[in-house]
Design a protein around this motif. Structure first.
Motif, PDB file in Angstrom:
ATOM      1  N   SER A 186       0.825  -1.214   0.000  1.00  0.00           N
ATOM      2  CA  SER A 186       0.000   0.000   0.000  1.00  0.00           C
ATOM      3  C   SER A 186       0.860   1.266   0.000  1.00  0.00           C
ATOM      4  O   SER A 186       0.381   2.340  -0.361  1.00  0.00           O
ATOM      5  CB  SER A 186      -0.925   0.000   1.224  1.00  0.00           C
ATOM      6  OG  SER A 186      -0.172  -0.096   2.422  1.00  0.00           O
ATOM      7  N   VAL A 187       2.127   1.142   0.408  1.00  0.00           N
ATOM      8  CA  VAL A 187       3.048   2.278   0.368  1.00  0.00           C
ATOM      9  C   VAL A 187       3.422   2.554  -1.087  1.00  0.00           C
ATOM     10  O   VAL A 187       3.736   1.633  -1.849  1.00  0.00           O
ATOM     11  CB  VAL A 187       4.313   1.984   1.197  1.00  0.00           C
ATOM     12  CG1 VAL A 187       5.345   3.094   1.038  1.00  0.00           C
ATOM     13  CG2 VAL A 187       3.942   1.810   2.670  1.00  0.00           C
ATOM     14  N   ASP A 188       3.376   3.824  -1.476  1.00  0.00           N
ATOM     15  CA  ASP A 188       3.693   4.196  -2.850  1.00  0.00           C
ATOM     16  C   ASP A 188       5.101   3.723  -3.214  1.00  0.00           C
ATOM     17  O   ASP A 188       6.050   3.903  -2.449  1.00  0.00           O
ATOM     18  CB  ASP A 188       3.601   5.721  -2.993  1.00  0.00           C
ATOM     19  CG  ASP A 188       3.911   6.197  -4.385  1.00  0.00           C
ATOM     20  OD1 ASP A 188       3.084   5.993  -5.282  1.00  0.00           O
ATOM     21  OD2 ASP A 188       5.014   6.764  -4.584  1.00  0.00           O
ATOM     22  N   ARG A 189       5.235   3.109  -4.392  1.00  0.00           N
ATOM     23  CA  ARG A 189       6.511   2.546  -4.813  1.00  0.00           C
ATOM     24  C   ARG A 189       7.601   3.625  -4.898  1.00  0.00           C
ATOM     25  O   ARG A 189       8.717   3.423  -4.459  1.00  0.00           O
ATOM     26  CB  ARG A 189       6.365   1.851  -6.165  1.00  0.00           C
ATOM     27  CG  ARG A 189       7.606   1.053  -6.568  1.00  0.00           C
ATOM     28  CD  ARG A 189       7.644   0.773  -8.066  1.00  0.00           C
ATOM     29  NE  ARG A 189       6.361   0.382  -8.601  1.00  0.00           N
ATOM     30  CZ  ARG A 189       5.970  -0.867  -8.799  1.00  0.00           C
ATOM     31  NH1 ARG A 189       6.765  -1.876  -8.482  1.00  0.00           N
ATOM     32  NH2 ARG A 189       4.788  -1.124  -9.310  1.00  0.00           N
ATOM     33  N   ALA A 190       7.250   4.771  -5.457  1.00  0.00           N
ATOM     34  CA  ALA A 190       8.240   5.838  -5.589  1.00  0.00           C
ATOM     35  C   ALA A 190       8.718   6.320  -4.218  1.00  0.00           C
ATOM     36  O   ALA A 190       9.901   6.622  -4.030  1.00  0.00           O
ATOM     37  CB  ALA A 190       7.663   7.004  -6.395  1.00  0.00           C
ATOM     38  N   ASP A 191       7.799   6.385  -3.258  1.00  0.00           N
ATOM     39  CA  ASP A 191       8.178   6.799  -1.911  1.00  0.00           C
ATOM     40  C   ASP A 191       9.104   5.766  -1.278  1.00  0.00           C
ATOM     41  O   ASP A 191      10.109   6.120  -0.646  1.00  0.00           O
ATOM     42  CB  ASP A 191       6.923   6.987  -1.051  1.00  0.00           C
ATOM     43  CG  ASP A 191       7.261   7.321   0.396  1.00  0.00           C
ATOM     44  OD1 ASP A 191       7.818   8.411   0.641  1.00  0.00           O
ATOM     45  OD2 ASP A 191       6.985   6.488   1.290  1.00  0.00           O
ATOM     46  N   LEU A 192       8.768   4.487  -1.438  1.00  0.00           N
ATOM     47  CA  LEU A 192       9.623   3.433  -0.886  1.00  0.00           C
ATOM     48  C   LEU A 192      11.017   3.505  -1.500  1.00  0.00           C
ATOM     49  O   LEU A 192      12.025   3.404  -0.789  1.00  0.00           O
ATOM     50  CB  LEU A 192       8.996   2.066  -1.163  1.00  0.00           C
ATOM     51  CG  LEU A 192       9.826   0.851  -0.725  1.00  0.00           C
ATOM     52  CD1 LEU A 192       9.920   0.778   0.789  1.00  0.00           C
ATOM     53  CD2 LEU A 192       9.235  -0.441  -1.286  1.00  0.00           C
ATOM     54  N   GLU A 193      11.099   3.695  -2.812  1.00  0.00           N
ATOM     55  CA  GLU A 193      12.399   3.727  -3.475  1.00  0.00           C
ATOM     56  C   GLU A 193      13.200   4.954  -3.071  1.00  0.00           C
ATOM     57  O   GLU A 193      14.436   4.879  -2.930  1.00  0.00           O
ATOM     58  CB  GLU A 193      12.199   3.662  -4.982  1.00  0.00           C
ATOM     59  CG  GLU A 193      11.699   2.296  -5.433  1.00  0.00           C
ATOM     60  CD  GLU A 193      11.367   2.202  -6.906  1.00  0.00           C
ATOM     61  OE1 GLU A 193      11.182   1.062  -7.396  1.00  0.00           O
ATOM     62  OE2 GLU A 193      11.272   3.258  -7.565  1.00  0.00           O
ATOM     63  N   ALA A 194      12.542   6.081  -2.845  1.00  0.00           N
ATOM     64  CA  ALA A 194      13.262   7.277  -2.387  1.00  0.00           C
ATOM     65  C   ALA A 194      13.793   7.080  -0.976  1.00  0.00           C
ATOM     66  O   ALA A 194      14.943   7.456  -0.667  1.00  0.00           O
ATOM     67  CB  ALA A 194      12.333   8.488  -2.443  1.00  0.00           C
ATOM     68  N   ARG A 195      12.997   6.492  -0.099  1.00  0.00           N
ATOM     69  CA  ARG A 195      13.461   6.234   1.263  1.00  0.00           C
ATOM     70  C   ARG A 195      14.572   5.190   1.278  1.00  0.00           C
ATOM     71  O   ARG A 195      15.522   5.279   2.072  1.00  0.00           O
ATOM     72  CB  ARG A 195      12.295   5.778   2.140  1.00  0.00           C
ATOM     73  CG  ARG A 195      11.381   6.916   2.557  1.00  0.00           C
ATOM     74  CD  ARG A 195      10.010   6.433   2.998  1.00  0.00           C
ATOM     75  NE  ARG A 195      10.082   5.359   3.980  1.00  0.00           N
ATOM     76  CZ  ARG A 195       9.068   4.527   4.251  1.00  0.00           C
ATOM     77  NH1 ARG A 195       7.923   4.644   3.588  1.00  0.00           N
ATOM     78  NH2 ARG A 195       9.208   3.590   5.162  1.00  0.00           N
ATOM     79  N   ALA A 196      14.474   4.185   0.393  1.00  0.00           N
ATOM     80  CA  ALA A 196      15.529   3.176   0.311  1.00  0.00           C
ATOM     81  C   ALA A 196      16.842   3.802  -0.159  1.00  0.00           C
ATOM     82  O   ALA A 196      17.914   3.440   0.323  1.00  0.00           O
ATOM     83  CB  ALA A 196      15.109   2.056  -0.637  1.00  0.00           C
ATOM     84  N   ASP A 197      16.763   4.728  -1.111  1.00  0.00           N
ATOM     85  CA  ASP A 197      17.959   5.426  -1.577  1.00  0.00           C
ATOM     86  C   ASP A 197      18.644   6.140  -0.412  1.00  0.00           C
ATOM     87  O   ASP A 197      19.864   6.029  -0.208  1.00  0.00           O
ATOM     88  CB  ASP A 197      17.569   6.417  -2.672  1.00  0.00           C
ATOM     89  CG  ASP A 197      18.753   7.192  -3.233  1.00  0.00           C
ATOM     90  OD1 ASP A 197      19.285   8.063  -2.516  1.00  0.00           O
ATOM     91  OD2 ASP A 197      19.140   6.943  -4.390  1.00  0.00           O
ATOM     92  N   ALA A 198      17.857   6.877   0.379  1.00  0.00           N
ATOM     93  CA  ALA A 198      18.430   7.597   1.523  1.00  0.00           C
ATOM     94  C   ALA A 198      18.975   6.629   2.577  1.00  0.00           C
ATOM     95  O   ALA A 198      20.035   6.867   3.173  1.00  0.00           O
ATOM     96  CB  ALA A 198      17.379   8.514   2.135  1.00  0.00           C
ATOM     97  N   TRP A 199      18.243   5.535   2.820  1.00  0.00           N
ATOM     98  CA  TRP A 199      18.696   4.541   3.793  1.00  0.00           C
ATOM     99  C   TRP A 199      20.013   3.910   3.351  1.00  0.00           C
ATOM    100  O   TRP A 199      20.951   3.795   4.131  1.00  0.00           O
ATOM    101  CB  TRP A 199      17.620   3.475   3.987  1.00  0.00           C
ATOM    102  CG  TRP A 199      18.072   2.211   4.654  1.00  0.00           C
ATOM    103  CD1 TRP A 199      18.078   0.965   4.118  1.00  0.00           C
ATOM    104  CD2 TRP A 199      18.585   2.064   5.986  1.00  0.00           C
ATOM    105  NE1 TRP A 199      18.558   0.048   5.008  1.00  0.00           N
ATOM    106  CE2 TRP A 199      18.879   0.690   6.181  1.00  0.00           C
ATOM    107  CE3 TRP A 199      18.822   2.947   7.027  1.00  0.00           C
ATOM    108  CZ2 TRP A 199      19.394   0.185   7.364  1.00  0.00           C
ATOM    109  CZ3 TRP A 199      19.343   2.449   8.226  1.00  0.00           C
ATOM    110  CH2 TRP A 199      19.621   1.092   8.395  1.00  0.00           C
ATOM    111  N   CYS A 200      20.091   3.528   2.085  1.00  0.00           N
ATOM    112  CA  CYS A 200      21.308   2.882   1.597  1.00  0.00           C
ATOM    113  C   CYS A 200      22.486   3.856   1.571  1.00  0.00           C
ATOM    114  O   CYS A 200      23.630   3.459   1.785  1.00  0.00           O
ATOM    115  CB  CYS A 200      21.055   2.276   0.223  1.00  0.00           C
ATOM    116  SG  CYS A 200      19.904   0.873   0.281  1.00  0.00           S
ATOM    117  N   ALA A 201      22.215   5.132   1.324  1.00  0.00           N
ATOM    118  CA  ALA A 201      23.266   6.136   1.429  1.00  0.00           C
ATOM    119  C   ALA A 201      23.760   6.238   2.870  1.00  0.00           C
ATOM    120  O   ALA A 201      24.973   6.336   3.121  1.00  0.00           O
ATOM    121  CB  ALA A 201      22.755   7.489   0.940  1.00  0.00           C
TER     122      ALA A 201
END
Length: 224
Positions: free
Chosen positions: A194-209
């Motif tokens: 249910s979480v927007d895919r683009a939002d998940l991918e943006a948060r994952a980018d920041a997390w992985c950084a």
């Protein structure tokens, strides 16, 4: 102490205190006491919001042990959108939850933070060194999967590297993996579909950084 006992002891502490303790490298059984009159040790600084585009993994070196000791609590909470409710760490040779369905002996050093709303952030690194040839094999394997797609315009997470978002039942996971120096590093962030895919991918980018920054504090940005 067995890994089972270690996890039981960890879960008995309040999640907030445990998370901060782990993030400040308090996994050692007897941390050194400060000298009389010395100022208290400052916690790891909270990283400014950073994206992988701002980093240059080619200039960085990732340790293959104590990967999570340098992670700031703010980065964990930003990835989870809240405080972690369960924290797990593992080292080479210990039992670990390698995925939602798999628990096995790990040849990795890593950590996982479970947050509100079935969110989960994780990071791990292979403890043996990885050659470029082996990294190519790992990248091909990580890129497989019929329920996966490449993260659009994903920044490099080493050379070679892979960035994929995959579906697994009610969850969706974005995962980055790549060879940084001789270390095969992986980070992931999962949440309900249910979480927007683009939002998940943006948060994952920041997390992985944040994982890369915490693991390799002596770094060079992509902008110099």
């Amino acid at each position: 102490m067995s890994s089972r006992s270690s996890r039981a002891a960890a879960l008995a502490a309040p999640a907030r205190v445990l998370a901060l303790a782990l993030l400040l490298g308090a996994c050692s059984s007897q941390p050194p006491s400060p000298a009389p009159g010395a100022a208290p040790t400052a916690p790891a600084p909270s990283a400014e919001p950073t994206t992988l585009d701002e980093l240059d993994p080619a200039t960085m070196r990732v340790p293959r042990a104590d990967l999570c000791a340098g992670l700031p609590a703010a980065a964990v909470e930003a990835a989870l959108l809240g405080e972690p409710r369960r924290v797990e760490t593992w080292a080479d040779g210990q039992q670990a939850r390698l995925s939602a369905q798999v628990r096995d002996v790990a040849h990795e050093d890593g950590c996982r933070f479970d947050g509100p709303g079935r969110t989960s952030a994780a990071a791990w690194v292979f403890t043996p060194p990885v050659s470029p040839e082996r990294a190519d094999e790992l990248a091909r394997a990580a890129g497989a999967g019929s329920r996966c797609r490449d993260v659009p315009d994903a920044a490099a997470y080493g050379d070679p590297s892979v960035a994929r978002t995959c579906r697994s039942g009610p969850l969706r996971e974005t995962r980055y993996a790549g060879l940084v120096g001789d270390a095969w590093l992986t980070c992931s962030l999962s949440a309900p579909r249910s979480v927007d895919r683009a939002d998940l991918e943006a948060r994952a980018d920041a997390w992985c950084a944040a994982v890369l920054l915490g693991a390799a504090p002596d770094r060079t940005s992509a902008n110099g």
